[in-house]
Design a protein around this motif. Structure first.
Motif, PDB file in Angstrom:
ATOM      1  N   LEU A   1       0.800  -1.263  -0.052  1.00  0.00           N
ATOM      2  CA  LEU A   1      -0.024  -0.083  -0.044  1.00  0.00           C
ATOM      3  C   LEU A   1       0.932   1.183  -0.051  1.00  0.00           C
ATOM      4  O   LEU A   1       0.522   2.138  -0.777  1.00  0.00           O
ATOM      5  CB  LEU A   1      -0.807  -0.107   1.028  1.00  0.00           C
ATOM      6  CG  LEU A   1      -1.943  -1.234   1.059  1.00  0.00           C
ATOM      7  CD1 LEU A   1      -2.892  -1.091   2.386  1.00  0.00           C
ATOM      8  CD2 LEU A   1      -2.913  -0.856  -0.210  1.00  0.00           C
TER       9      LEU A   1
ATOM     10  N   ALA B   1       2.297   1.811  -3.411  1.00  0.00           N
ATOM     11  CA  ALA B   1       1.100   2.182  -4.430  1.00  0.00           C
ATOM     12  C   ALA B   1       1.074   3.739  -4.184  1.00  0.00           C
ATOM     13  O   ALA B   1       0.985   4.404  -4.980  1.00  0.00           O
ATOM     14  CB  ALA B   1      -0.192   1.480  -4.268  1.00  0.00           C
ATOM     15  N   LEU B   2       1.139   4.069  -3.064  1.00  0.00           N
ATOM     16  CA  LEU B   2       0.865   5.544  -2.816  1.00  0.00           C
ATOM     17  C   LEU B   2       1.916   6.416  -3.423  1.00  0.00           C
ATOM     18  O   LEU B   2       1.890   7.402  -3.866  1.00  0.00           O
ATOM     19  CB  LEU B   2       0.397   5.784  -1.159  1.00  0.00           C
ATOM     20  CG  LEU B   2      -1.057   5.368  -0.856  1.00  0.00           C
ATOM     21  CD1 LEU B   2      -1.143   5.566   0.762  1.00  0.00           C
ATOM     22  CD2 LEU B   2      -2.022   6.477  -1.421  1.00  0.00           C
TER      23      LEU B   2
ATOM     24  N   LEU C   1       1.809   6.662  -6.928  1.00  0.00           N
ATOM     25  CA  LEU C   1       0.763   7.524  -7.622  1.00  0.00           C
ATOM     26  C   LEU C   1       1.181   8.919  -7.278  1.00  0.00           C
ATOM     27  O   LEU C   1       0.842   9.657  -8.104  1.00  0.00           O
ATOM     28  CB  LEU C   1      -0.355   7.170  -6.380  1.00  0.00           C
ATOM     29  CG  LEU C   1      -1.731   8.117  -6.732  1.00  0.00           C
ATOM     30  CD1 LEU C   1      -2.423   7.771  -8.066  1.00  0.00           C
ATOM     31  CD2 LEU C   1      -2.752   7.974  -5.756  1.00  0.00           C
TER      32      LEU C   1
ATOM     33  N   PRO D   1      -7.703  10.143  -8.181  1.00  0.00           N
ATOM     34  CA  PRO D   1      -6.614   8.912  -8.762  1.00  0.00           C
ATOM     35  C   PRO D   1      -6.743   8.021  -7.067  1.00  0.00           C
ATOM     36  O   PRO D   1      -6.320   6.970  -7.308  1.00  0.00           O
ATOM     37  CB  PRO D   1      -5.383   9.601  -8.731  1.00  0.00           C
ATOM     38  CG  PRO D   1      -5.645  11.049  -8.930  1.00  0.00           C
ATOM     39  CD  PRO D   1      -6.843  11.225  -8.240  1.00  0.00           C
ATOM     40  N   ILE D   2      -6.494   8.724  -5.688  1.00  0.00           N
ATOM     41  CA  ILE D   2      -6.457   8.023  -4.521  1.00  0.00           C
ATOM     42  C   ILE D   2      -7.779   6.887  -4.596  1.00  0.00           C
ATOM     43  O   ILE D   2      -7.616   5.810  -4.221  1.00  0.00           O
ATOM     44  CB  ILE D   2      -6.263   8.706  -3.435  1.00  0.00           C
ATOM     45  CG1 ILE D   2      -4.711   9.439  -3.516  1.00  0.00           C
ATOM     46  CG2 ILE D   2      -6.458   7.946  -2.159  1.00  0.00           C
ATOM     47  CD1 ILE D   2      -4.581  10.507  -2.626  1.00  0.00           C
TER      48      ILE D   2
ATOM     49  N   LYS E   1      -9.383   5.905  -6.986  1.00  0.00           N
ATOM     50  CA  LYS E   1      -9.459   4.829  -8.048  1.00  0.00           C
ATOM     51  C   LYS E   1      -8.302   3.655  -7.717  1.00  0.00           C
ATOM     52  O   LYS E   1      -8.535   2.385  -7.990  1.00  0.00           O
ATOM     53  CB  LYS E   1      -9.177   5.353  -9.253  1.00  0.00           C
ATOM     54  CG  LYS E   1     -10.197   5.831  -9.941  1.00  0.00           C
ATOM     55  CD  LYS E   1      -9.851   6.840 -11.283  1.00  0.00           C
ATOM     56  CE  LYS E   1     -11.204   7.287 -11.992  1.00  0.00           C
ATOM     57  NZ  LYS E   1     -11.009   7.865 -13.210  1.00  0.00           N
ATOM     58  N   LEU E   2      -7.350   4.135  -7.002  1.00  0.00           N
ATOM     59  CA  LEU E   2      -6.206   3.220  -6.381  1.00  0.00           C
ATOM     60  C   LEU E   2      -6.716   2.215  -5.663  1.00  0.00           C
ATOM     61  O   LEU E   2      -6.732   1.208  -5.524  1.00  0.00           O
ATOM     62  CB  LEU E   2      -5.049   3.856  -6.039  1.00  0.00           C
ATOM     63  CG  LEU E   2      -4.013   2.963  -5.167  1.00  0.00           C
ATOM     64  CD1 LEU E   2      -3.201   2.246  -6.280  1.00  0.00           C
ATOM     65  CD2 LEU E   2      -2.919   3.894  -4.334  1.00  0.00           C
ATOM     66  N   VAL E   3      -7.574   2.821  -4.400  1.00  0.00           N
ATOM     67  CA  VAL E   3      -8.057   1.972  -3.394  1.00  0.00           C
ATOM     68  C   VAL E   3      -9.202   0.843  -4.056  1.00  0.00           C
ATOM     69  O   VAL E   3      -9.232  -0.133  -3.796  1.00  0.00           O
ATOM     70  CB  VAL E   3      -8.437   2.767  -2.523  1.00  0.00           C
ATOM     71  CG1 VAL E   3      -9.556   2.090  -1.570  1.00  0.00           C
ATOM     72  CG2 VAL E   3      -7.449   3.642  -1.577  1.00  0.00           C
TER      73      VAL E   3
ATOM     74  N   ASN F   1      -9.444  -0.214  -7.022  1.00  0.00           N
ATOM     75  CA  ASN F   1      -8.617  -1.247  -8.070  1.00  0.00           C
ATOM     76  C   ASN F   1      -7.938  -2.358  -7.033  1.00  0.00           C
ATOM     77  O   ASN F   1      -7.898  -3.535  -7.305  1.00  0.00           O
ATOM     78  CB  ASN F   1      -7.678  -0.805  -8.998  1.00  0.00           C
ATOM     79  CG  ASN F   1      -8.135   0.178 -10.132  1.00  0.00           C
ATOM     80  OD1 ASN F   1      -9.327  -0.310 -10.432  1.00  0.00           O
ATOM     81  ND2 ASN F   1      -7.499   1.141 -10.533  1.00  0.00           N
ATOM     82  N   VAL F   2      -7.231  -1.915  -6.263  1.00  0.00           N
ATOM     83  CA  VAL F   2      -6.464  -2.971  -5.075  1.00  0.00           C
ATOM     84  C   VAL F   2      -7.598  -3.493  -4.419  1.00  0.00           C
ATOM     85  O   VAL F   2      -7.823  -5.047  -4.398  1.00  0.00           O
ATOM     86  CB  VAL F   2      -5.749  -2.157  -4.205  1.00  0.00           C
ATOM     87  CG1 VAL F   2      -5.218  -2.789  -3.138  1.00  0.00           C
ATOM     88  CG2 VAL F   2      -4.582  -1.448  -4.785  1.00  0.00           C
TER      89      VAL F   2
ATOM     90  N   SER G   1     -15.408   2.668  -2.068  1.00  0.00           N
ATOM     91  CA  SER G   1     -14.144   3.635  -2.864  1.00  0.00           C
ATOM     92  C   SER G   1     -14.691   3.692  -4.227  1.00  0.00           C
ATOM     93  O   SER G   1     -14.650   5.043  -4.864  1.00  0.00           O
ATOM     94  CB  SER G   1     -12.861   2.940  -3.167  1.00  0.00           C
ATOM     95  OG  SER G   1     -13.064   1.725  -3.433  1.00  0.00           O
TER      96      SER G   1
END
Length: 163
Positions: free
Chosen positions: A23, A26-27, A30, A57-58, A60-62, A64-65, A105
């Motif tokens: 995590l 990934a951050l 990003l 984007p944050i 969308k990241l959460v 997708n994960v 999310s």
């Protein structure tokens, strides 16, 4: 006996550390991508603000994960584990948590997409709710976010109903 419990707790600590490292990486990736690629710069027309620029984007990241966690755990449970075993139940629990995080999310990402597309003033007035409702029910972009959010909520319920 205590050697086995120490070994189990050490393995659990490594698993948690692995998730935390994933995590954080990934951050960091990003943030670097937004800064280097220019995604953090406000657009020249209709600036939605830094919360929307960084939040989208944050979220969308959460999303997708957590979607990967949800679907990966479901596929593992259905094709790799036996029903009724402890590992099967653990996989379903992980899928349910992934589905819950995915749903929240996805809802946030859809809301931020609305804020970015129309740039309304955030309020509790009826007009704001009407605009958001039209976005979610009438426009294809809003409909896709609504369907994505409902999909996550449905998958969470489906994970608990697998025999």
């Amino acid at each position: 006996m205590s050697s086995r419990s120490e070994s189990t707790s050490r393995i659990s600590a490594y698993r948690v550390a692995g998730v935390i490292i994933l995590l954080i990486a990934a951050l960091v990736a990003l943030v670097l991508a937004l800064l280097v690629g220019g995604g953090a710069k406000p657009p020249l027309l209709q600036d939605p603000g830094p919360f929307v620029l960084w939040g989208t984007p944050i979220a969308k990241l959460v999303m997708n994960v957590s979607g990967a966690v949800m679907l990966g755990a479901l596929v593992l449970a259905l094709f790799g584990l036996r029903a009724g075993e402890r590992s099967f139940d653990a996989a379903l629990n992980i899928a349910s948590v992934g589905a819950a995080v995915f749903t929240v999310s996805a809802g946030l990402a859809g809301f931020l997409a609305f804020m970015a597309a129309f740039n309304p003033k955030l309020s509790i007035e009826r007009e704001f709710g009407t605009q958001l409702g039209r976005f979610l029910l009438e426009l294809p972009l809003g409909q896709s976010w609504l369907i994505t959010t409902i999909f996550g909520a449905h998958r969470g319920g489906a994970a608990q109903s697998i025999p």
